[in-house]
Design an enzyme around this catalytic site. Structure first.
Site, short mmCIF file in Angstrom:
data_model
loop_
_atom_site.label_atom_id
_atom_site.label_comp_id
_atom_site.label_asym_id
_atom_site.label_seq_id
_atom_site.Cartn_x
_atom_site.Cartn_y
_atom_site.Cartn_z
N CYS A 99 35.84 43.04 41.97
CA CYS A 99 36.99 42.76 42.19
C CYS A 99 37.77 41.46 40.93
O CYS A 99 36.94 40.60 41.09
CB CYS A 99 37.60 42.28 43.37
SG CYS A 99 39.26 42.15 43.78
N HIS A 141 40.02 50.99 47.31
CA HIS A 141 39.84 49.38 47.08
C HIS A 141 41.33 48.84 46.77
O HIS A 141 41.49 47.72 47.36
CB HIS A 141 38.92 49.27 45.74
CG HIS A 141 38.40 47.98 45.41
ND1 HIS A 141 37.57 47.28 45.18
CD2 HIS A 141 39.86 47.00 44.91
CE1 HIS A 141 37.70 45.88 45.03
NE2 HIS A 141 39.03 45.81 44.60
N GLU A 142 42.14 49.60 46.04
CA GLU A 142 43.33 48.86 45.63
C GLU A 142 44.43 48.94 47.11
O GLU A 142 45.17 47.91 47.22
CB GLU A 142 43.98 49.68 44.44
CG GLU A 142 42.90 49.67 43.14
CD GLU A 142 42.79 48.05 42.75
OE1 GLU A 142 43.39 47.38 43.22
OE2 GLU A 142 41.55 48.15 41.97
N HIS A 145 43.99 46.09 49.18
CA HIS A 145 44.35 44.84 49.03
C HIS A 145 45.92 44.72 49.49
O HIS A 145 46.36 43.66 49.75
CB HIS A 145 44.60 44.71 47.34
CG HIS A 145 43.42 44.22 46.85
ND1 HIS A 145 42.86 43.07 46.63
CD2 HIS A 145 42.67 44.93 45.56
CE1 HIS A 145 41.91 42.89 45.94
NE2 HIS A 145 41.73 44.05 45.28
NI NI Z 1 40.24 44.19 43.86
#
Ligand code: NI
Length: 190
Positions: A99, A141-142, A145
């Site tokens: 990341c 993953h995004e 966030h």
């Molecule tokens: Ni990330």
């Protein structure tokens, strides 16, 4: 277009639930500028994806890569207010993730291997896509966030968290299995 600074773990912008974007504002100058800046920032930092809070904007917008178009070129998608659904939670894929907000580290995370995503694109159009494998991992993953979740929160065995160089040498032996994907997975920082 401007390259923006990337927020790093410890900054509260990475730990909050981001606000939805009014679909009527997507084609407005503010959001379009944010999208352009995020592309420039992602390219500069060498990520395969980027979420708006990583450039200090707590809104529900991500850029996600990891896909290829019909000609084998990388495809990047802008997804606004994305909603993910998982068909089979038991069908999982694991890989070492990185990341841009947690520089130099990699950690092993398992996630659902296939997802269905509904979102608005950069033109304010509603879209629905199905992703599997690496691109499904990047997208999840995004989208994490946007809810203040970092990949390290999803690591079950912290002995599988390490610095990139050590992970590549001692831990991440998956690249040998599929040579076509190895370069992509090796650069999975986002
Ligand atoms: Ni990330």
């Amino acid at each position: 277009m401007a390259i923006r600074k990337v927020s790093r773990m410890g900054h509260p912008v990475l730990r909050q639930k981001c606000k939805p974007i009014d679909p009527n504002h997507i084609t407005g100058s503010e959001i379009q500028q944010l999208i352009r800046d995020m592309f420039a920032t992602m390219v500069e930092y060498g990520g395969v994806g980027l979420a708006a809070p990583q450039v200090y904007e707590p809104v529900r917008l991500v850029i996600a890569g990891g896909e290829e178009d019909d000609e084998g070129h990388p495809r990047l998608r802008v997804l606004i207010n994305p909603e993910i659904s998982v068909a089979d939670p038991d069908d999982k894929i694991g890989m070492y993730e990185g990341c841009l907000s947690i520089p130099d580290l990699r950690g092993y995370v398992e996630r659902p291997a296939a997802v269905h995503v509904e979102a608005y694109n950069e033109r304010g159009e509603k879209i629905a896509i199905d992703l599997e494998g690496f691109s499904a991992v990047v997208l999840q993953h995004e989208c994490d966030h946007l809810d203040g979740i970092l990949y390290i929160d999803r690591i079950e065995d912290t002995s599988q968290l390490g610095f990139e160089r050590e992970v590549a040498r001692f831990l991440d032996l998956t690249e040998e299995e599929d040579e076509d994907d190895s370069e992509q997975e090796a650069s999975g920082a986002d």
